[in-house]
Design a protein around this motif. Structure first.
Motif, short mmCIF file in Angstrom:
data_model
loop_
_atom_site.label_atom_id
_atom_site.label_comp_id
_atom_site.label_asym_id
_atom_site.label_seq_id
_atom_site.Cartn_x
_atom_site.Cartn_y
_atom_site.Cartn_z
N SER A 177 44.95 33.74 36.62
CA SER A 177 44.01 33.50 37.71
C SER A 177 42.63 34.06 37.36
N ILE A 184 49.53 39.10 41.47
CA ILE A 184 49.39 37.65 41.63
C ILE A 184 50.50 36.91 40.90
N LYS A 215 42.21 35.73 48.26
CA LYS A 215 42.11 34.37 47.73
C LYS A 215 40.77 33.78 48.14
N THR A 216 40.10 33.17 47.19
CA THR A 216 38.75 32.67 47.44
C THR A 216 38.73 31.65 48.56
N LEU A 226 39.54 36.08 38.41
CA LEU A 226 39.18 37.14 39.36
C LEU A 226 37.70 37.45 39.24
N THR A 272 46.01 43.77 39.74
CA THR A 272 45.85 42.58 40.59
C THR A 272 46.45 41.35 39.91
N TYR A 321 40.47 34.32 43.09
CA TYR A 321 40.42 35.49 43.96
C TYR A 321 39.08 36.17 43.83
N THR A 361 41.20 42.56 47.79
CA THR A 361 41.05 41.33 46.99
C THR A 361 41.63 40.18 47.81
N ASP A 375 47.88 36.24 49.76
CA ASP A 375 46.51 35.87 50.17
C ASP A 375 45.56 37.06 50.07
#
Length: 327
Positions: free
Chosen positions: A3, A120, A187-188, A5, A116, A98, A185, A126
Motif C-alpha cells: 500500500s 494493513i 484510508k484515503t 502511505l 502500519t 492511506y 492513519t 479503515d
C-alpha cells in the motif's frame, strides 16, 4: 502489492517562531529515520511566509529520496482545510491508499510506517491508531497529573482501546475522543468522504465521530505511540495556547455537535431507533459537559446545561450548534 502511505502535515510557522522551526525539524527527522522507507509526504505550508521554513523544507527534500510535495496556501486556511488539501493531493498526485496524520510539532514513532504496513497486510482496517506520550518542549514525558483533564480522559480511555466497526458505541457511551491526530492513519477514500471542518479548531473531534458513526473499522496497535507536544508550563496543546482557552473550548463543543449531527443519519441507516440514538447523544453530551466542568469551563457549561434541559424534554434528535457559541 504494498500500500502507498503518505504523511500529511499542515504547518504554519511565523517568521519570529524559532521554537516552531526547531520542533518541526524534529517532526521531519522522525519521518526521515523511519525503519521502513516506503512512504511519501505532503506538506501544506499554511501561508507561513517564513524563509527559515523554506530552507528547512529544502534541506529535508535534499536528505531523502521519497516523493515530497510542498503545497503553499496563499492565505491562512487553518489546520482542517490544510489537511483536506493534503489528503486530496495524496489521493490525486501520489495515489495514496492511506494518509498518516502528524502535526508539525509532534514526533512519529520510528517504526510507524513499518508497523502500519504490517497491520494493513493482515487486517486492512479503515482507521489505524495508537496511543501517545505527552512530552514538553524538550521531549521529556509529562506526568499525567500535570495534564488537563481532557487529555487525561483520552489517556485513561486508551487503557482499554476499542477496535472494530462498532467503536462509535464506546465513543458515545463514555470513552469520547480516543485517537490523537498524530497517532492516526486513515484510508484515503474515507478521509476524502469525511473531510475535516475548515472553520474551527478541534476539527478532529468532529471527524472521528463521523468515522465511527459511519461504521469505519478501527484498529488499535500499541506498538507505535507518537510523542504529543505540550509546551512547557502549559496544560494543553500548542493549538490551545495559540488560540486561547475561550476559542478552544467553544470550537471543541461546536466540533462535537457538528460531528454528532453529521453522524446521526448513519446510525438511522443501521436501523437504530430514534430513542436509542437520543440516549447515545445525551450520554455523549453529558460526557462533554463533565469534561468541561473538570476543566472549570462553567461559562460554556451553563449554555450546555440550558440546552440539555430543553433537549431532554424534546423529541428532536439533532442538536443546535449555536447553543454553544460564547456571547
Amino acid at each position: 502489492m504494498m500500500s502507498v502511505l503518505t504523511f500529511v502535515i499542515p504547518v504554519c510557522i511565523k517568521k519570529t517562531d524559532e521554537e516552531g522551526i526547531y520542533q518541526f525539524r524534529k517532526t521531519l527527522k522522525s519521518i526521515e529515520l523511519q525503519s521502513s522507507k516506503d512512504w511519501s509526504v505532503v506538506i501544506i505550508d499554511d501561508n507561513s511566509q517564513n524563509d527559515a521554513l523554506t530552507s528547512l523544507l529544502d534541506e529535508f527534500k535534499t536528505n531523502v529520496t521519497q516523493s515530497i510535495i510542498v503545497h503553499q496556501n496563499m492565505i491562512n486556511l487553518r489546520p482542517g482545510a490544510s489537511r483536506n488539501i493534503g489528503i486530496n493531493i495524496a489521493k490525486e498526485d501520489l495515489k495514496s491508499d492511506y494518509v498518516m496524520f502528524i502535526d508539525a510539532d509532534d514526533i512519529n514513532n520510528l517504526s510507524r510506517v513499518e508497523e502500519t504496513h504490517d497491520v494493513i497486510n493482515h487486517a486492512s482496517p479503515d482507521v489505524i491508531y495508537s496511543h501517545f506520550i505527552p512530552v514538553d518542549s524538550n521531549d521529556v514525558p509529562i506526568n499525567i497529573d500535570e495534564l488537563s483533564y481532557s487529555i487525561q480522559h483520552i489517556m485513561l480511555a486508551l487503557l482499554s482501546p476499542p477496535s472494530g466497526s462498532d467503536v462509535w458505541k464506546e465513543m458515545l457511551l463514555g470513552k469520547g475522543y480516543i485517537n490523537l491526530t498524530s497517532s492516526t492513519t486513515v484510508k484515503t477514500d474515507l478521509a476524502m468522504k469525511f473531510p475535516f471542518s475548515e472553520d474551527i479548531h478541534c476539527e478532529d473531534a468532529c471527524t472521528w465521530l463521523q468515522y465511527g458513526m459511519y461504521g469505519a473499522d478501527f484498529y488499535y496497535t500499541p506498538n507505535i505511540p507518537s510523542l504529543y507536544r505540550i509546551p512547557n508550563a502549559q496544560k494543553g496543546s500548542i493549538s490551545r495556547e495559540y488560540i486561547g482557552n475561550d476559542s478552544f473550548y467553544t470550537d471543541f463543543v461546536k466540533s462535537v455537535i457538528r460531528g454528532l449531527n453529521a453522524g446521526i443519519p448513519y446510525l438511522i441507516s443501521k436501523g437504530i431507533t430514534d430513542e436509542y440514538i437520543k440516549l447515545l447523544v445525551v450520554k455523549y453530551v453529558d460526557l462533554v459537559e463533565s469534561i468541561l466542568k473538570q476543566e472549570g469551563v462553567y461559562y460554556i457549561n451553563d449554555k450546555i446545561e440550558n440546552m440539555m434541559i430543553g433537549y431532554k424534554k424534546s423529541n428532536e434528535i439533532y442538536l443546535r450548534e449555536d447553543a454553544f457559541i460564547l456571547l
